[in-house]
Write an enzyme that holds these catalytic residues in place. Structure first.
Site, short mmCIF file in Angstrom:
data_model
loop_
_atom_site.label_atom_id
_atom_site.label_comp_id
_atom_site.label_asym_id
_atom_site.label_seq_id
_atom_site.Cartn_x
_atom_site.Cartn_y
_atom_site.Cartn_z
N LYS A 138 0.86 -1.19 0.00
CA LYS A 138 0.00 0.00 0.00
C LYS A 138 0.90 1.23 0.00
O LYS A 138 1.47 1.61 1.02
CB LYS A 138 -0.92 0.05 1.23
N SER A 196 5.28 7.62 9.90
CA SER A 196 5.43 8.40 11.12
C SER A 196 5.36 7.52 12.37
O SER A 196 4.79 6.43 12.35
CB SER A 196 4.32 9.46 11.19
N GLU A 233 9.69 1.25 10.57
CA GLU A 233 10.73 2.24 10.28
C GLU A 233 10.07 3.61 10.41
O GLU A 233 9.28 4.00 9.55
CB GLU A 233 11.27 2.04 8.85
N CYS A 243 13.77 10.93 6.91
CA CYS A 243 13.73 10.40 8.28
C CYS A 243 15.08 10.49 8.96
O CYS A 243 15.18 10.65 10.16
CB CYS A 243 13.25 8.95 8.26
N GLU A 250 10.03 16.09 15.05
CA GLU A 250 10.45 15.95 13.65
C GLU A 250 9.71 17.00 12.82
O GLU A 250 8.48 16.98 12.76
CB GLU A 250 10.11 14.54 13.16
P1 NAD Z 1 2.34 8.56 7.72
O1 NAD Z 1 2.62 7.76 8.93
O2 NAD Z 1 1.31 9.61 7.80
O3 NAD Z 1 1.91 7.61 6.51
C1 NAD Z 1 2.74 6.56 6.07
C2 NAD Z 1 1.90 5.49 5.39
O4 NAD Z 1 1.08 4.86 6.37
C3 NAD Z 1 0.94 6.02 4.34
O5 NAD Z 1 0.87 5.07 3.30
C4 NAD Z 1 -0.39 6.12 5.10
O6 NAD Z 1 -1.50 6.04 4.25
C5 NAD Z 1 -0.29 4.90 6.00
N1 NAD Z 1 -1.01 4.96 7.28
C6 NAD Z 1 -1.09 6.02 8.12
N2 NAD Z 1 -1.77 5.67 9.24
C7 NAD Z 1 -2.10 4.35 9.11
C8 NAD Z 1 -2.79 3.42 9.93
N3 NAD Z 1 -3.29 3.75 11.12
N4 NAD Z 1 -2.95 2.15 9.48
C9 NAD Z 1 -2.43 1.77 8.29
N5 NAD Z 1 -1.79 2.63 7.46
C10 NAD Z 1 -1.61 3.91 7.86
O7 NAD Z 1 3.76 9.17 7.26
P2 NAD Z 1 4.10 10.11 6.05
O8 NAD Z 1 3.71 11.51 6.36
O9 NAD Z 1 3.60 9.51 4.77
O10 NAD Z 1 5.70 10.00 6.01
C11 NAD Z 1 6.54 10.76 6.78
C12 NAD Z 1 7.06 9.96 7.95
O11 NAD Z 1 7.71 8.76 7.51
C13 NAD Z 1 8.12 10.72 8.74
O12 NAD Z 1 7.87 10.57 10.11
C14 NAD Z 1 9.42 10.02 8.35
O13 NAD Z 1 10.45 10.15 9.32
C15 NAD Z 1 8.97 8.61 8.19
N6 NAD Z 1 9.93 7.83 7.38
C16 NAD Z 1 10.72 6.92 8.01
C17 NAD Z 1 11.68 6.21 7.28
C18 NAD Z 1 12.56 5.18 7.94
O14 NAD Z 1 13.17 4.38 7.22
N7 NAD Z 1 12.67 5.16 9.26
C19 NAD Z 1 11.80 6.43 5.91
C20 NAD Z 1 10.98 7.38 5.30
C21 NAD Z 1 10.03 8.08 6.05
#
Ligand code: NAD
Length: 486
Positions: free
Chosen positions: A181, A234, A255, A289, A387
């Site tokens: 997804k 996140s 992650e 991240c 962040e």
């Molecule tokens: P987000 O958590 O809002 O969304 C990430 C994904 O999760 C999306 O596909 C979203 O639709 C899905 N999602 C959100 N809530 C969900 C739930 N309750 N159940 C199932 N799916 C859900 O994050 P974002 O704004 O898309 O990305 C930014 C974040 O990602 C930042 O915090 C960044 O640090 C992190 N990130 C981490 C890494 C790593 O390797 N540690 C790499 C890239 C980004």
């Protein structure tokens, strides 16, 4: 729209085939730079997720992929990496259009590490001890490693090519089926890349893509046919997903976010370090991240280091992704833009000084934040704790190295970090004292062959290398008859 013709897909890529979606709901993708509609895909609902998981389950149970020798699975990953590199221009243009990074940054920050991790997982599969004999108190035991099963992969939008490779790579190397997804902001490239993996030799049924938002993600997390969830996003969403996985006892790799510290030592060659240091904090418009957004500097050299950083950061020109001069593209959405500018105002209100604050260009969506450096930051300020996910770096002064280590460790996160010094051994010694998953000495990068992941609020589990492959495996012990010897 500069390089990409709008992509409108009417079908979902389920089980390696294009099929009609269950509902008429669609996800529209708008350029973060110009606001133009650059494409749309069907939004997968729970019924589509069910179809994808069913296909993945059937493919897994058929044994075709999981019984393919690991060396052949590795060859498919290498072929996928070749195809990505052959079509790098097309893929880079699409991702640039979707998430706003320049094509050059997509190549450097996504294609290079993405194909690198595919090669890394292929190498890990080639050398992994899939079966191992052990001798215990009862005699001989055969330890076998088997794929965990059907994997639900959920990804963020900030580096979609890299994240897709880091989900497909280990899952496929292990012999699993995968339902991806992608983030709702960047679904177009996921369809393109999934087809490319099929072309590389992944059998029908093994790969599916279910574009959608949180509801689609929840349907995947809750589906009883899924054995493991691998999530990048996140910390807040990671917590919610881990709780759901706990209820159904699904395996789970997380992650998550970061607030990493770059520790600059008093012996640093700042002229040499400044370009990498600033890049480490502001790469991908700060939407990374691993961004090193807390820069800890010795008070004795504070002004000199800040000046060098400001001089470099001032050259990080915000602009349209299509402009070759651009170093900082637009932020992904207007909501993200507002969030970052709110943090900048909060930093000022808390008493920090913006020694560099470059305005974004007044073009298109106006969703830019230019390079911003704060001084006078203390580690208890909101801008040092949360962040921001924009090109905003906080400089924190310290008096001695023990204080610097304490500040670096005083964080809810623990994803990345770095030490900047002329004395490599001293740098390694300090790196060992930081509670974080990866550290760089005089630079920062993610190594495809070495484990990557978070301590504390930055996640659970590791990606990359043998450790990354292992998190997609179950370990089974087969006890041989007493007295048996092979
Ligand atoms: P987000 O958590 O809002 O969304 C990430 C994904 O999760 C999306 O596909 C979203 O639709 C899905 N999602 C959100 N809530 C969900 C739930 N309750 N159940 C199932 N799916 C859900 O994050 P974002 O704004 O898309 O990305 C930014 C974040 O990602 C930042 O915090 C960044 O640090 C992190 N990130 C981490 C890494 C790593 O390797 N540690 C790499 C890239 C980004």
């Amino acid at each position: 729209m500069s390089q990409v013709t709008a992509i409108h897909t009417d079908q979902l890529y389920i089980g390696g085939r294009w099929v009609a979606p269950h509902s008429g709901d669609r996800l529209e993708v708008f350029s973060p730079a110009t606001g133009e509609l650059i494409g749309s895909v069907p939004s997968a609902d729970a019924a589509d997720v069910d179809a994808a998981v069913t296909a993945a389950r059937e493919a897994f149970d058929s044994g075709e992929w999981r019984n393919t020798p690991p060396a052949e699975r590795a060859a498919v990953l290498r072929r996928a990496a070749e195809l990505i590199n052959e079509r790098g221009g097309q893929i880079g243009a699409l991702i640039s259009a979707e998430m706003g990074a320049t094509p050059a940054d997509v190549a450097t920050l996504q294609q290079l590490p993405g194909t690198g991790v595919l090669a890394g997982y292929a190498d890990a599969a080639d050398t992994y001890p899939w079966e191992e004999k052990r001798t215990g108190i009862f005699g001989e035991t055969l330890v076998v490693r088997e794929p965990v099963g059907v994997v639900g992969a959920i990804t963020a939008w900030n580096v979609p090519l890299f994240l897709l490779c880091n989900k497909f790579g280990p899952a496929l190397a292990a012999g699993c089926s995968v339902v991806l997804k992608p983030a709702p902001e960047t679904p177009l490239n996921a369809n393109l890349l999934a087809e490319l993996f099929t072309e590389a030799g992944v059998p029908e049924g093994v790969i599916s893509v279910v574009p959608g938002g949180v509801e689609t993600g929840r349907a995947l997390v809750d589906h009883p046919g899924v054995d493991k969830i691998t999530f990048t996003g996140s910390t807040a969403a990671g917590r919610a997903i881990a709780a759901r996985c706990g209820e159904t006892l699904k395996r789970c790799t997380l992650e998550l976010g970061g607030k990493s510290a770059a520790i600059v030592l008093d012996d640093v060659d700042i002229a040499a370090a400044a370009p990498m240091l600033v890049f480490s904090g502001m790469l991908n418009a700060g939407q990374a991240c691993v961004a090193q957004t807390r820069v800890l500097v010795p008070r004795s050299r504070h002004d000199e280091i800040v000046q060098a950083m400001v001089d470099v950061a001032a050259t990080f020109t915000p602009g349209l992704p299509s402009d070759p001069e651009t170093k900082i593209g637009p932020l992904i959405t207007s909501a993200q833009h507002d969030k970052v500018t709110d943090y900048i105002e909060r930093g000022k209100a808390d008493g920090a000084t913006a020694v560099l604050e470059v305005a974004g260009p007044r073009v298109g969506t106006e969703q830019w934040v230019g390079p911003t450096i704060f001084t006078g930051v203390t580690n208890d300020m909101t801008i040092a704790r949360e962040e921001i996910f924009g090109p905003v770096v906080s400089v924190i002064a310290y008096d001695d190295v023990d204080e610097a280590i304490a500040i670096a460790n005083d964080s809810d996160y623990g994803l990345a970090g770095s030490v900047w010094t002329a004395d490599i051994a001293r740098g390694v010694d300090i790196a060992k004292q930081i509670r974080t998953g990866t550290m760089g000495i005089n630079w920062y990068a993610i190594d495809p062959a070495s484990p990557f992941g978070g301590y504390k609020g930055s996640g659970i589990g590791r990606e990359n290398g043998r450790e990354g492959l292992e998190s997609y495996l179950e370990h089974k012990s087969i006890l041989m008859p007493m007295g048996y010897s092979s």
